[in-house]
Design a protein around this motif. Structure first.
Motif, mmCIF file in Angstrom:
data_model
loop_
_atom_site.group_PDB
_atom_site.id
_atom_site.type_symbol
_atom_site.label_atom_id
_atom_site.label_comp_id
_atom_site.label_asym_id
_atom_site.label_seq_id
_atom_site.Cartn_x
_atom_site.Cartn_y
_atom_site.Cartn_z
ATOM 1 N N LEU A 111 0.819 -1.209 0.000
ATOM 2 C CA LEU A 111 0.000 0.000 0.000
ATOM 3 C C LEU A 111 0.856 1.264 0.000
ATOM 4 C CD1 LEU A 111 -2.878 -0.860 2.517
ATOM 5 C CD2 LEU A 111 -3.060 -0.572 0.042
ATOM 6 N N TYR A 112 1.965 1.232 0.712
ATOM 7 C CA TYR A 112 2.772 2.447 0.833
ATOM 8 C C TYR A 112 3.756 2.610 -0.330
ATOM 9 C CZ TYR A 112 1.137 1.869 5.672
ATOM 10 O OH TYR A 112 0.366 1.684 6.793
ATOM 11 N N THR A 127 -3.167 7.327 6.652
ATOM 12 C CA THR A 127 -1.839 6.735 6.793
ATOM 13 C C THR A 127 -1.297 6.290 5.445
ATOM 14 O OG1 THR A 127 -2.322 5.998 9.040
ATOM 15 C CG2 THR A 127 -0.540 4.892 7.897
ATOM 16 N N VAL A 128 -2.160 5.702 4.628
ATOM 17 C CA VAL A 128 -1.728 5.219 3.318
ATOM 18 C C VAL A 128 -1.266 6.373 2.440
ATOM 19 C CG1 VAL A 128 -2.466 4.053 1.212
ATOM 20 C CG2 VAL A 128 -3.197 3.185 3.438
ATOM 21 N N VAL A 129 -2.083 7.418 2.306
ATOM 22 C CA VAL A 129 -1.709 8.510 1.400
ATOM 23 C C VAL A 129 -0.529 9.305 1.957
ATOM 24 C CG1 VAL A 129 -3.966 8.715 0.318
ATOM 25 C CG2 VAL A 129 -3.517 9.972 2.420
ATOM 26 N N LEU A 130 -0.436 9.427 3.273
ATOM 27 C CA LEU A 130 0.670 10.187 3.850
ATOM 28 C C LEU A 130 1.991 9.462 3.681
ATOM 29 C CD1 LEU A 130 1.450 12.722 5.491
ATOM 30 C CD2 LEU A 130 1.160 11.346 7.553
ATOM 31 N N ASN A 131 1.995 8.147 3.823
ATOM 32 C CA ASN A 131 3.237 7.390 3.682
ATOM 33 C C ASN A 131 3.682 7.278 2.231
ATOM 34 O OD1 ASN A 131 3.236 7.014 6.430
ATOM 35 N ND2 ASN A 131 2.382 4.956 6.353
ATOM 36 N N ARG A 132 2.896 7.805 1.318
ATOM 37 C CA ARG A 132 3.274 7.852 -0.096
ATOM 38 C C ARG A 132 3.659 9.269 -0.502
ATOM 39 N NH1 ARG A 132 1.497 3.831 -3.249
ATOM 40 N NH2 ARG A 132 0.862 5.236 -4.933
ATOM 41 N N ALA A 133 3.885 10.138 0.473
ATOM 42 C CA ALA A 133 4.213 11.533 0.207
ATOM 43 C C ALA A 133 5.490 11.913 0.946
ATOM 44 C CB ALA A 133 3.049 12.435 0.636
ATOM 45 N N THR A 134 5.907 13.156 0.798
ATOM 46 C CA THR A 134 7.120 13.635 1.487
ATOM 47 C C THR A 134 6.716 14.763 2.434
ATOM 48 O OG1 THR A 134 7.518 15.048 -0.441
ATOM 49 C CG2 THR A 134 8.758 12.988 -0.299
ATOM 50 N N ILE A 135 6.108 14.362 3.550
ATOM 51 C CA ILE A 135 5.601 15.309 4.538
ATOM 52 C C ILE A 135 6.066 14.828 5.912
ATOM 53 C CG2 ILE A 135 3.467 16.134 5.630
ATOM 54 C CD1 ILE A 135 2.223 16.291 2.907
ATOM 55 N N PRO A 136 6.430 15.747 6.831
ATOM 56 C CA PRO A 136 7.082 15.352 8.092
ATOM 57 C C PRO A 136 6.262 14.476 9.019
ATOM 58 C CG PRO A 136 7.350 17.703 7.680
ATOM 59 C CD PRO A 136 6.369 17.206 6.680
ATOM 60 N N ASP A 137 4.934 14.408 8.843
ATOM 61 C CA ASP A 137 4.104 13.706 9.821
ATOM 62 C C ASP A 137 4.389 12.209 9.894
ATOM 63 O OD1 ASP A 137 1.531 15.764 10.547
ATOM 64 O OD2 ASP A 137 2.749 16.213 8.800
ATOM 65 N N THR A 138 4.901 11.618 8.833
ATOM 66 C CA THR A 138 5.249 10.197 8.876
ATOM 67 C C THR A 138 6.365 9.941 9.878
ATOM 68 O OG1 THR A 138 4.608 9.919 6.562
ATOM 69 C CG2 THR A 138 6.010 8.227 7.511
ATOM 70 N N THR A 153 12.299 10.455 -7.957
ATOM 71 C CA THR A 153 11.125 10.595 -7.093
ATOM 72 C C THR A 153 11.055 9.460 -6.092
ATOM 73 O OG1 THR A 153 9.906 11.769 -8.825
ATOM 74 C CG2 THR A 153 8.606 10.716 -7.087
ATOM 75 N N TRP A 154 11.311 8.240 -6.547
ATOM 76 C CA TRP A 154 11.213 7.097 -5.641
ATOM 77 C C TRP A 154 12.261 7.178 -4.535
ATOM 78 C CZ3 TRP A 154 15.432 4.067 -4.914
ATOM 79 C CH2 TRP A 154 16.415 4.031 -5.917
ATOM 80 N N ALA A 155 13.414 7.765 -4.844
ATOM 81 C CA ALA A 155 14.456 7.886 -3.820
ATOM 82 C C ALA A 155 14.026 8.856 -2.720
ATOM 83 C CB ALA A 155 15.761 8.351 -4.453
ATOM 84 N N ALA A 156 13.339 9.938 -3.091
ATOM 85 C CA ALA A 156 12.874 10.893 -2.088
ATOM 86 C C ALA A 156 11.744 10.318 -1.245
ATOM 87 C CB ALA A 156 12.407 12.176 -2.781
ATOM 88 N N ALA A 157 10.911 9.458 -1.848
ATOM 89 C CA ALA A 157 9.748 8.914 -1.142
ATOM 90 C C ALA A 157 10.061 7.644 -0.361
ATOM 91 C CB ALA A 157 8.625 8.629 -2.139
ATOM 92 N N GLU A 192 9.513 4.275 6.946
ATOM 93 C CA GLU A 192 9.011 4.774 8.226
ATOM 94 C C GLU A 192 7.597 4.276 8.496
ATOM 95 O OE1 GLU A 192 11.621 8.910 7.845
ATOM 96 O OE2 GLU A 192 9.445 8.935 7.631
ATOM 97 N N GLY A 193 6.766 4.230 7.454
ATOM 98 C CA GLY A 193 5.399 3.757 7.632
ATOM 99 C C GLY A 193 5.333 2.298 8.031
ATOM 100 N N VAL A 194 6.108 1.449 7.347
ATOM 101 C CA VAL A 194 6.117 0.022 7.670
ATOM 102 C C VAL A 194 6.710 -0.204 9.062
ATOM 103 C CG1 VAL A 194 7.005 -2.241 6.990
ATOM 104 C CG2 VAL A 194 6.219 -0.647 5.242
ATOM 105 N N LEU A 195 7.758 0.533 9.397
ATOM 106 C CA LEU A 195 8.344 0.416 10.738
ATOM 107 C C LEU A 195 7.341 0.795 11.823
ATOM 108 C CD1 LEU A 195 11.989 1.798 10.387
ATOM 109 C CD2 LEU A 195 11.294 -0.528 10.952
ATOM 110 N N THR A 196 6.514 1.790 11.555
ATOM 111 C CA THR A 196 5.506 2.195 12.533
ATOM 112 C C THR A 196 4.515 1.071 12.787
ATOM 113 O OG1 THR A 196 5.719 4.493 11.787
ATOM 114 C CG2 THR A 196 3.794 3.950 13.111
ATOM 115 N N VAL A 197 4.078 0.404 11.713
ATOM 116 C CA VAL A 197 3.151 -0.722 11.859
ATOM 117 C C VAL A 197 3.800 -1.834 12.680
ATOM 118 C CG1 VAL A 197 1.893 -2.525 10.615
ATOM 119 C CG2 VAL A 197 1.920 -0.176 9.731
#
Length: 652
Positions: free
Chosen positions: A47-48, A153-164, A109-113, A119-124
């Motif tokens: 998903l991420y 969570t899904v859309v945020l972990n696919r972006a470059t925003i500090p909340d993740t 792009t993939w390197a930045a994301a 981080e998202g998978v580690l959080t889970v």
């Protein structure tokens, strides 16, 4: 009595212990737990990471990430361009992993994301470990799956925003606190303070919202004397404060000539960046609170706010699917454990996660103009309470049909024993409530209406099967009914979560939200614009960059731009020193007209690109009065539109 020595594991037992250590699960873990956890982590990864090459790079942060990957000065201070003339309007900590990834793998792009996916998978995974130690394997699995399938969570972990990064670090802090309460050791409590301090580097003051909750939990539930607990809390708080303010203090003592101008501040003060621009201005109509630049607070007085914020038509479908269940779990988890000792760990967990949810809800309701994705930080609390609550309700349900002789101790009040006879009804009621609430959230848009009958049928199966249990009901039927009930609570939010894989239903790159409320203003997927990442300029920007590069004769800056809006596509396309006048909003007083004139006079700057979509400043007024406007056709444009290129030294 002599203790019996433990047998040394051999053969299959040794293999199980090794596998358990690798997976982070104890040796006595149920047989289903490892494959179930692996499946959840696999789903989270898909998903991420699906289509990560077209991830939603935030234009402003994406430009900074590329610049930070090219320069140590820009890296440490969060410089918006490679020269580090002006910083981003946040602390840079959350973007350091992104910049390192781009430095390692190149401007893709993939390197930045990629760091957001990790981080998202580690959080889970980390939430699973924490909840398992608190409420058991079933609660942990439900919590991990709930967090995975939370749409925001899904859309945020696919972006470059500090909340993740913020969410991951705060979950790690919660795990350290839980360990400190359980073991009475000081080191885990200090570690908790360090994690919160690092979270501050990601999202500043928002990281501190959990501190009063964590302090209360330790003071209420940790072993030891009251004075000892208080002293330890103060020590951990001091550590958290020191780690939190480390970057701010370094920036404060660094000479202004040796670091970028701090965006969002009227006086180039790092404390104004944290406590003004990103602090008081979000709770006040004062446009210059604590040194914030004028105009930032006014832009935040509208948006998601108020006491109904979490359940409005925008935010509700992003994160609130398990809100009623979480509140019910927190309340009953505390009430039902009222007669237990002060150090009861199960009750402490409900206080911690419930307090996390309550404090964030209160602050979001009182602050101005919240983006929906801000609420991603409460997703772990909702998931933990959902898992812990269902596990608690299941235990009470099973106790009804399989009572143990020691089920009620002497100190339990008689009223509680009588109430326990009705507690088994809470499990089916909670499932019914959660499934019904999912229908309420989805009903205004009917976005996944085809899933509603599935949710209803599963809920009926689960509720009726659990409610009508009799002496002859087989355990297999009970387990099937429970599984159906849990699935009923997950199926509708899962539909919203999966929609985030389609760029049409993932919101804007600056504000990722899932489903129709995040629809990118396009009526058909073929009309959705192609998201341009790093190193992918369009034809218009390519022509402008070619013109500037061809006519550049040793100047330090490729050009000056009016606000970040004008510079972002150029900085993402090519890492060059670009003087971003006015910063993110265009209102930051840098550079001054005198500074700009000095740069032109010393041949450090020649060109300036202005736009009508940002406010006029003394620097832009100087450009219009001292520089010559260039015909648009010279740099590949038929008409000027909202942009105009100026030559400030046409004799060269």
């Amino acid at each position: 009595m002599t203790a019996i020595p433990a047998a040394r594991p051999t053969g299959a037992h040794r293999g199980r212990r090794t596998a358990g250590r690798r997976s982070g699960l104890p040796e006595d873990a149920p047989r289903w737990e490892r494959p179930a956890l692996a499946a959840v982590l696999a789903v989270a990864t898909v998903l991420y990471a699906w289509g990560i090459g077209n991830a939603a790079l935030h234009p402003f942060y994406g430009a900074a990430i590329r610049s930070m990957s090219e320069s140590w000065r820009a890296f440490f201070f969060g410089g918006l361009d490679a020269s580090g003339s002006i910083s981003i309007d946040k602390l840079p900590g959350a973007f350091w992993p992104d910049a390192v990834s781009v430095w390692l793998f190149g401007p893709h792009t993939w390197a930045a994301a990629l760091p957001q996916v990790v981080e998202g998978v580690l959080t889970v995974w980390l939430l699973h470990r924490i909840v398992r130690a608190w409420a058991g394997p079933l609660a942990a699995l439900i919590a991990a799956l709930t967090l995975t399938l939370t749409p925001v969570t899904v859309v945020l972990n696919r972006a470059t925003i500090p909340d993740t990064a913020l969410t991951l670090l705060l979950v790690a802090a919660a795990g350290a606190l839980q360990k400190a309460v359980r073991t009475e050791r000081l080191l885990p409590l200090i570690t908790c303070g360090i994690w919160v301090g690092l979270a501050f580097q990601a999202k500043m003051l928002q990281a501190w919202l959990v501190l009063p909750v964590f302090a209360a939990v330790y003071q209420l539930a940790a072993p030891g004397t009251r004075l000892n607990r208080a002293l330890r809390v103060l020590l951990a708080g001091a550590v958290s404060l020191a780690v939190s303010c480390s970057w701010v203090l370094i920036a404060w003592v660094t000479p202004v000539a040796s670091r970028p101008y701090l965006d969002g501040t009227s006086d180039n003060d790092p404390f104004a960046l944290v406590f003004g621009y990103n602090g008081l201005s979000r709770f006040s109509s004062d446009a210059t609170a604590f040194g914030a630049v004028a105009g930032t607070a006014a832009s935040r007085t509208t948006g998601n706010t108020g006491w109904d914020m979490l359940i409005n038509h925008t935010v509700g479908p992003q994160v609130a699917w398990f809100l009623p269940l979480a509140v019910l779990a927190a309340v009953l988890g505390i009430v039902w454990r009222a007669g237990h000792p002060r150090t009861d760990l199960l009750r402490a967990g409900y206080v911690m996660w419930g307090g996390w949810l309550a404090v964030h809800t209160l602050v979001f309701s009182a602050s101005n103009g919240n983006h929906a994705y801000y609420t991603a930080v409460i997703a772990p609390a909702l998931a933990a309470l959902a898992g812990g609550g269902l596990a608690l309700f299941r235990a009470e349900y099973e106790a009804r049909y399989e009572p143990e002789p020691e089920a009620h101790t002497e100190w339990e009040p008689e009223a509680e024993q009588e109430a326990g006879g009705r507690r088994h009804l809470v499990l089916p009621a909670a499932i019914a409530l959660t499934a019904a609430w999912a229908l309420v959230l989805d009903w205004p848009t009917r976005f996944v209406s085809w899933l509603l009958p599935v949710a209803v049928m599963l809920a009926l199966w689960g509720v009726v099967g659990l409610w009508s249990r009799g002496p002859r009901t087989s355990p297999r039927m009970v387990h099937a009914a429970l599984t159906a009930g849990i699935a009923a609570t997950l199926v509708v939010p899962a539909g919203w979560a999966v929609s985030g894989l389609n760029p049409l239903y993932a919101g804007a790159a600056t504000s990722p939200i899932a489903g129709p409320v995040g629809k990118s203003y396009y009526e058909h997927p073929r009309h959705a614009p192609r998201r341009r990442g790093l190193g992918e300029p369009n034809a218009r920007d390519t022509a402008l960059l070619d013109y500037l590069t061809t006519h550049r004769h040793g100047e330090k800056y490729l050009l000056a731009t009016q606000a970040a809006y004008t510079a972002e596509p150029l900085l993402r396309a090519k890492s060059e020193p670009i003087l971003v006048m006015g910063g993110f909003t265009g209102s930051t007083p840098f550079p001054t007209a005198r500074q700009l004139g000095s740069l032109v006079a010393t041949d450090q700057l020649r060109y300036a690109l202005l736009t009508t979509q940002r406010p006029t400043t003394p620097a832009t007024t100087w450009v219009k009065s001292h520089c010559t406007r260039i015909r648009p056709t010279a740099y590949g444009r038929r008409t000027a539109g909202t942009f105009a290129l100026y030559d400030c030294n046409p004799q060269r």
